[in-house]
Design a protein around this motif. Structure first.
Motif, PDB file in Angstrom:
ATOM      1  N   ARG A 244      59.697   1.780  84.255  1.00 43.46           N
ATOM      2  CA  ARG A 244      60.115   2.636  83.142  1.00 43.46           C
ATOM      3  C   ARG A 244      61.587   2.471  82.821  1.00 43.46           C
ATOM      4  O   ARG A 244      62.052   2.934  81.785  1.00 43.46           O
ATOM      5  CB  ARG A 244      59.833   4.104  83.471  1.00 43.46           C
ATOM      6  CG  ARG A 244      58.354   4.471  83.570  1.00 43.46           C
ATOM      7  CD  ARG A 244      58.211   5.914  84.001  1.00 43.46           C
ATOM      8  NE  ARG A 244      58.817   6.152  85.301  1.00 43.46           N
ATOM      9  CZ  ARG A 244      59.079   7.360  85.799  1.00 43.46           C
ATOM     10  NH1 ARG A 244      58.814   8.432  85.080  1.00 43.46           N
ATOM     11  NH2 ARG A 244      59.612   7.489  86.999  1.00 43.46           N
ATOM     12  N   PHE A 245      62.339   1.797  83.710  1.00 42.09           N
ATOM     13  CA  PHE A 245      63.766   1.625  83.504  1.00 42.09           C
ATOM     14  C   PHE A 245      64.093   0.209  83.055  1.00 42.09           C
ATOM     15  O   PHE A 245      63.467  -0.758  83.485  1.00 42.09           O
ATOM     16  CB  PHE A 245      64.538   1.938  84.791  1.00 42.09           C
ATOM     17  CG  PHE A 245      64.397   3.361  85.247  1.00 42.09           C
ATOM     18  CD1 PHE A 245      64.785   4.402  84.425  1.00 42.09           C
ATOM     19  CD2 PHE A 245      63.863   3.651  86.484  1.00 42.09           C
ATOM     20  CE1 PHE A 245      64.650   5.721  84.839  1.00 42.09           C
ATOM     21  CE2 PHE A 245      63.728   4.961  86.912  1.00 42.09           C
ATOM     22  CZ  PHE A 245      64.124   6.007  86.079  1.00 42.09           C
ATOM     23  N   SER A 246      65.095   0.123  82.192  1.00 43.81           N
ATOM     24  CA  SER A 246      65.619  -1.171  81.744  1.00 43.81           C
ATOM     25  C   SER A 246      66.884  -1.477  82.534  1.00 43.81           C
ATOM     26  O   SER A 246      67.742  -0.611  82.700  1.00 43.81           O
ATOM     27  CB  SER A 246      65.936  -1.107  80.245  1.00 43.81           C
ATOM     28  OG  SER A 246      66.591  -2.286  79.815  1.00 43.81           O
ATOM     29  N   ILE A 247      67.021  -2.714  83.027  1.00 41.46           N
ATOM     30  CA  ILE A 247      68.121  -3.101  83.903  1.00 41.46           C
ATOM     31  C   ILE A 247      68.959  -4.187  83.231  1.00 41.46           C
ATOM     32  O   ILE A 247      68.427  -5.226  82.827  1.00 41.46           O
ATOM     33  CB  ILE A 247      67.615  -3.631  85.260  1.00 41.46           C
ATOM     34  CG1 ILE A 247      66.555  -2.690  85.849  1.00 41.46           C
ATOM     35  CG2 ILE A 247      68.780  -3.832  86.220  1.00 41.46           C
ATOM     36  CD1 ILE A 247      67.049  -1.306  86.141  1.00 41.46           C
TER      37      ILE A 247
ATOM     38  N   SER B  37      68.862   2.138  82.136  1.00 35.56           N
ATOM     39  CA  SER B  37      68.508   3.101  81.086  1.00 35.56           C
ATOM     40  C   SER B  37      66.999   3.143  80.950  1.00 35.56           C
ATOM     41  O   SER B  37      66.280   2.406  81.632  1.00 35.56           O
ATOM     42  CB  SER B  37      69.162   2.720  79.752  1.00 35.56           C
ATOM     43  OG  SER B  37      68.724   1.433  79.334  1.00 35.56           O
ATOM     44  N   HIS B  38      66.493   4.003  80.066  1.00 37.33           N
ATOM     45  CA  HIS B  38      65.053   4.084  79.830  1.00 37.33           C
ATOM     46  C   HIS B  38      64.564   2.823  79.129  1.00 37.33           C
ATOM     47  O   HIS B  38      65.145   2.392  78.133  1.00 37.33           O
ATOM     48  CB  HIS B  38      64.707   5.289  78.958  1.00 37.33           C
ATOM     49  CG  HIS B  38      64.708   6.597  79.700  1.00 37.33           C
ATOM     50  ND1 HIS B  38      63.717   6.936  80.592  1.00 37.33           N
ATOM     51  CD2 HIS B  38      65.580   7.630  79.680  1.00 37.33           C
ATOM     52  CE1 HIS B  38      63.976   8.136  81.089  1.00 37.33           C
ATOM     53  NE2 HIS B  38      65.099   8.573  80.561  1.00 37.33           N
ATOM     54  N   ALA B  39      63.491   2.231  79.630  1.00 33.31           N
ATOM     55  CA  ALA B  39      62.881   1.090  78.957  1.00 33.31           C
ATOM     56  C   ALA B  39      62.132   1.572  77.720  1.00 33.31           C
ATOM     57  O   ALA B  39      61.504   2.627  77.734  1.00 33.31           O
ATOM     58  CB  ALA B  39      61.920   0.368  79.905  1.00 33.31           C
ATOM     59  N   GLY B  40      62.223   0.822  76.661  1.00 36.42           N
ATOM     60  CA  GLY B  40      61.475   1.152  75.453  1.00 36.42           C
ATOM     61  C   GLY B  40      62.070   2.271  74.624  1.00 36.42           C
ATOM     62  O   GLY B  40      61.464   2.701  73.637  1.00 36.42           O
ATOM     63  N   ARG B  41      63.258   2.760  75.000  1.00 32.45           N
ATOM     64  CA  ARG B  41      63.919   3.794  74.214  1.00 32.45           C
ATOM     65  C   ARG B  41      65.278   3.280  73.758  1.00 32.45           C
ATOM     66  O   ARG B  41      66.054   2.769  74.570  1.00 32.45           O
ATOM     67  CB  ARG B  41      64.124   5.072  75.028  1.00 32.45           C
ATOM     68  CG  ARG B  41      62.852   5.772  75.425  1.00 32.45           C
ATOM     69  CD  ARG B  41      63.188   7.148  75.961  1.00 32.45           C
ATOM     70  NE  ARG B  41      62.118   7.680  76.784  1.00 32.45           N
ATOM     71  CZ  ARG B  41      62.205   8.796  77.481  1.00 32.45           C
ATOM     72  NH1 ARG B  41      63.334   9.488  77.471  1.00 32.45           N
ATOM     73  NH2 ARG B  41      61.194   9.225  78.210  1.00 32.45           N
TER      74      ARG B  41
END
Length: 310
Positions: free
Chosen positions: A161-164, A285-289
């Motif tokens: 769910r997280f973007s790195i 951060s949040h992935a896809g947001r």
């Protein structure tokens, strides 16, 4: 039930889920306890589900409430980002930004970046939280932080769910005061000699790399005598004792230039592979947001600054 919903009552839902106490949640909402209770009851009526079980002593989320609280946080986050983007489009000079930084990532020109943000957005309201990933993950999940700049442990995996966004690794080393016994000897410094002195530093939760440096079996006793996320305390301890400091180099650049501290790395024989003495950071951060324009600007500045220093 229609498709319209009152964001104020959604915020009240979140307050009560965090406080689990009507009186404290009402204070946060700037309402009387009676008015706050009516707000929660009307939201439950509109949604057609009971969100909380309450009696005279306790308040807890029901199963339905637990399922809906994540969506409530997401709804408020979307509304906040809508306003932030509208302000940006309108050329506003204000806005809000909340982000987290781990102690070991806090020296990545954070102060310079905040100064630049303030200059670009004069009325920017900033909330910067210093803490470890385990502490900040919940704040990110519940949209109380826009992103987190954190240190990545060896082998650490993140929820999809997280973007790195990886940042360049920061070199670390072993440091001592300039009149330390190891700094005075003319022969090379051995690894065993380093083990004979007390250590201070921000102890990593995964010490596999430390064991590798000394060819020790994992679980062997290491000479840590001070672990702290107070960088000034670590520095003062190193300057006033024979303790060796294991930490990233960039934080001590001025002390090294002034000659009050010494980097022992060039004197250690046999030498250490540089990849074992690095600290890896990333922006999470949040992935896809999509980030708000202000948050995206901050992330871009952090990434650009980190790579410019390589």
């Amino acid at each position: 039930m229609g498709d319209s919903i009152d964001l104020k009552r959604v915020r009240h839902l979140i307050y009560l889920s965090e406080e689990l106490h009507f009186s404290r949640a009402a204070v946060r909402a700037n309402l009387s306890q009676t008015a706050f209770s009516r707000s929660i009851q009307s939201l439950e009526t509109d949604l057609g589900v009971r969100l909380f079980d309450r009696d005279t002593r306790s308040v807890i989320l029901t199963a339905a409430g637990q399922q809906l609280i994540g969506r409530a946080n997401e709804l408020l986050s979307c509304a906040k980002k809508l306003v932030a983007q509208a302000n940006d489009i309108a050329g506003a000079e204000g806005g809000e930004l909340s982000f987290g930084v781990s102690p070991m990532a806090s020296t990545l020109n954070t102060v310079d970046i905040l100064v630049k943000l303030r200059k670009n957005i004069p009325r920017l309201v900033l909330n910067v939280q210093i803490g470890y990933w385990d502490q900040q993950r919940h704040l990110l999940e519940t949209d109380r932080l826009d992103f987190v700049v954190t240190t990545i442990r060896a082998g650490q995996e993140f929820d999809p769910r997280f973007s790195i966004i990886p940042l360049p690794p920061q070199p670390a080393s072993v440091f001592c005061r300039r009149d330390h016994p190891l700094a005075q000897q003319t022969s090379p410094v051995s690894r065993q000699q380093i083990l004979n002195y007390p250590w201070s530093g921000i102890v990593p939760s995964n010490e596999a790399s430390v064991y590798s440096l000394f060819d020790l079996t994992p679980g062997a006793l290491l000479p840590w005598t001070l672990s702290s996320n107070d960088l000034n305390l670590l520095r003062e301890t190193t300057l006033t004792s024979d303790s060796l400091l294991l930490i990233w180099r960039s934080w001590l650049d001025k002390d090294l230039r002034d000659g009050v501290l010494l980097d022992l790395m060039p004197f250690i024989q046999p030498g250490w592979p540089t990849d074992l003495l690095t600290i890896k950071n990333a922006v999470v951060s949040h992935a896809g947001r999509s980030l708000s324009p202000i948050a995206q600007q901050a992330v871009d500045m952090i990434v650009a600054s980190a790579y410019a220093e390589r």
